[in-house]
Write an enzyme that holds these catalytic residues in place. Sequence first.
Site, PDB file in Angstrom:
ATOM      1  N   LEU A  11       0.895  -1.397  -0.067  1.00 16.65           N
ATOM      2  CA  LEU A  11      -0.051   0.039   0.105  1.00 16.65           C
ATOM      3  C   LEU A  11       0.799   1.167   0.073  1.00 16.65           C
ATOM      4  O   LEU A  11       0.263   2.321   0.000  1.00 16.65           O
ATOM      5  CB  LEU A  11      -1.154  -0.010   1.311  1.00 16.65           C
ATOM      6  CG  LEU A  11      -1.934  -1.147   1.154  1.00 16.65           C
ATOM      7  CD1 LEU A  11      -2.785  -1.120   2.245  1.00 16.65           C
ATOM      8  CD2 LEU A  11      -2.897  -1.286  -0.052  1.00 16.65           C
ATOM      9  N   GLY A  12       2.122   1.079  -0.081  1.00 16.96           N
ATOM     10  CA  GLY A  12       3.154   2.169  -0.051  1.00 16.96           C
ATOM     11  C   GLY A  12       3.078   3.113  -1.583  1.00 16.96           C
ATOM     12  O   GLY A  12       2.364   2.666  -2.396  1.00 16.96           O
ATOM     13  N   GLN A  13       4.056   3.761  -1.568  1.00 18.57           N
ATOM     14  CA  GLN A  13       4.082   4.669  -2.984  1.00 18.57           C
ATOM     15  C   GLN A  13       4.574   3.759  -4.046  1.00 18.57           C
ATOM     16  O   GLN A  13       3.750   3.857  -5.150  1.00 18.57           O
ATOM     17  CB  GLN A  13       5.355   5.743  -2.688  1.00 18.57           C
ATOM     18  CG  GLN A  13       5.396   6.848  -3.917  1.00 18.57           C
ATOM     19  CD  GLN A  13       6.538   7.390  -4.316  1.00 18.57           C
ATOM     20  OE1 GLN A  13       7.673   7.311  -3.324  1.00 18.57           O
ATOM     21  NE2 GLN A  13       6.812   8.369  -4.815  1.00 18.57           N
ATOM     22  N   ASP A  35       0.331  -5.795   3.378  1.00 18.67           N
ATOM     23  CA  ASP A  35       0.797  -4.787   4.192  1.00 18.67           C
ATOM     24  C   ASP A  35       0.424  -4.772   5.544  1.00 18.67           C
ATOM     25  O   ASP A  35      -0.544  -5.522   5.833  1.00 18.67           O
ATOM     26  CB  ASP A  35       0.063  -3.296   3.621  1.00 18.67           C
ATOM     27  CG  ASP A  35       1.009  -2.135   3.822  1.00 18.67           C
ATOM     28  OD1 ASP A  35       1.613  -1.689   2.787  1.00 18.67           O
ATOM     29  OD2 ASP A  35       1.000  -1.842   5.040  1.00 18.67           O
ATOM     30  N   ASP A  55       2.889  -8.641   8.981  1.00 17.59           N
ATOM     31  CA  ASP A  55       3.729  -8.019   9.500  1.00 17.59           C
ATOM     32  C   ASP A  55       4.939  -8.447   9.164  1.00 17.59           C
ATOM     33  O   ASP A  55       5.524  -9.649   9.516  1.00 17.59           O
ATOM     34  CB  ASP A  55       3.545  -8.067  11.256  1.00 17.59           C
ATOM     35  CG  ASP A  55       4.776  -7.538  11.770  1.00 17.59           C
ATOM     36  OD1 ASP A  55       5.606  -7.082  11.347  1.00 17.59           O
ATOM     37  OD2 ASP A  55       4.780  -7.509  13.031  1.00 17.59           O
ATOM     38  N   TYR A 144      19.153   5.133   7.262  1.00 16.60           N
ATOM     39  CA  TYR A 144      18.342   4.271   5.985  1.00 16.60           C
ATOM     40  C   TYR A 144      19.512   3.904   5.233  1.00 16.60           C
ATOM     41  O   TYR A 144      19.352   2.633   4.592  1.00 16.60           O
ATOM     42  CB  TYR A 144      17.629   5.581   5.494  1.00 16.60           C
ATOM     43  CG  TYR A 144      17.211   5.292   4.182  1.00 16.60           C
ATOM     44  CD1 TYR A 144      15.909   4.413   3.977  1.00 16.60           C
ATOM     45  CD2 TYR A 144      17.664   5.919   3.003  1.00 16.60           C
ATOM     46  CE1 TYR A 144      15.242   4.104   2.898  1.00 16.60           C
ATOM     47  CE2 TYR A 144      17.009   5.488   1.690  1.00 16.60           C
ATOM     48  CZ  TYR A 144      15.917   4.750   1.787  1.00 16.60           C
ATOM     49  OH  TYR A 144      15.443   4.416   0.440  1.00 16.60           O
TER      50      TYR A 144
HETATM   51  N1  SER Z   1      13.374   8.723  -1.773  1.00 19.72           N
HETATM   52  C1  SER Z   1      14.438   8.077  -0.646  1.00 19.72           C
HETATM   53  C2  SER Z   1      14.441   9.135   0.318  1.00 19.72           C
HETATM   54  O1  SER Z   1      14.382  10.316   0.178  1.00 19.72           O
HETATM   55  C3  SER Z   1      15.698   7.613  -1.490  1.00 19.72           C
HETATM   56  O2  SER Z   1      15.772   6.515  -1.704  1.00 19.72           O
HETATM   57  O3  SER Z   1      14.675   8.648   1.559  1.00 19.72           O
END
Ligand code: SER
Length: 326
Positions: A11-13, A35, A55, A144
């Site tokens: 359901l994400g982008q 999701d 999950d 990240y």
């Molecule tokens: N679109 C992502 C972000 O901005 C980069 O992978 O975190």
Amino acid sequence: MKTKILVTGALGQIGSELVPALRERYGADQVVASDIRMMSREELLRADGPFDFLDCTNQRQIQEVVQRHQVQTIYHLVALLSAVGESKPQVAWDVNMGSLYRVLEVARVNGCAVFVPSSIGAFGPGTPQDHTPQDTIQRPSTIYGVTKVAGELLCDYYHHRFDVDARGVRFPGIISYGAPPGGGTTDYAVEIFWEAIRHRHYTCFLKPDTRLDMMYMPDAVKAAIDVMEADPARLVHRNSFNVTGMNFTPRELGAEICKHIPDFKMEYRIDPVRQEIADSWPNSLDDSAARREWGWNPRYDLPAMVRDMLENLEKKLAAEEVHHAN
Ligand code: SER
């Protein structure tokens, strides 16, 4: 590609557009969307194939879904993005790495192929910034990015150690008019379109000359499908391929939008956290390995993307207004 497919984070982008594309290509029943969020009433009405609550930090649940649907390929899209990751690094590690490790384990036991998106976030301040090569220094400064580099390595490990067919691409910022991105540094390039149509004005959180690679969603979906369909004999790399669609700064994007909305104005109020993240990422990627090894060839450049975004978003916002009025 083995075409009984499970998509996590559906359901994400990316998921909300990849699922319909996969269903169109391989058949609605062949693609199980999943999701951690249940679908809204509207999403349920639009859904044209199976959906499971999942999950991905729970290995038993993944195993159960994979077994029940006889899944052969997993598109693992679950992740916290860069900016939200910096606000809760521990959660970002747990979600990004915890889910990936468990998905790879289930893939190993059940013989599934796996697609895992990596990112321009897998690079850092020490990386060559222009035309960043496929194989280069990867010392990111965000949690990240740390999870993306670790994820790339883990996927390669599962491939050479356990023969799991894991493949991925390093996505740049992805622009779309469907579901919003979940807290990224490149989100300005999505928000700007909503604000341009609604208010003729956007306050940008990155400096006007911050140059980053970007990609329009139809190309992102194409990359995710093409890399999984690629002939494995041609793949020298696997995790993960540099891919890019276009390259611009906030000022250049604003100027392109002005060609369609002449009274559009931009202001800048810099968010130091996201600016620092953007400054640590490459200005542009060299995606020649993807072009050579599996024929990567994006369709949208900046003018084509802006034209299509404005056209479709205007239609979408008009339809929403009609819906609310009724
Ligand atoms: N679109 C992502 C972000 O901005 C980069 O992978 O975190």
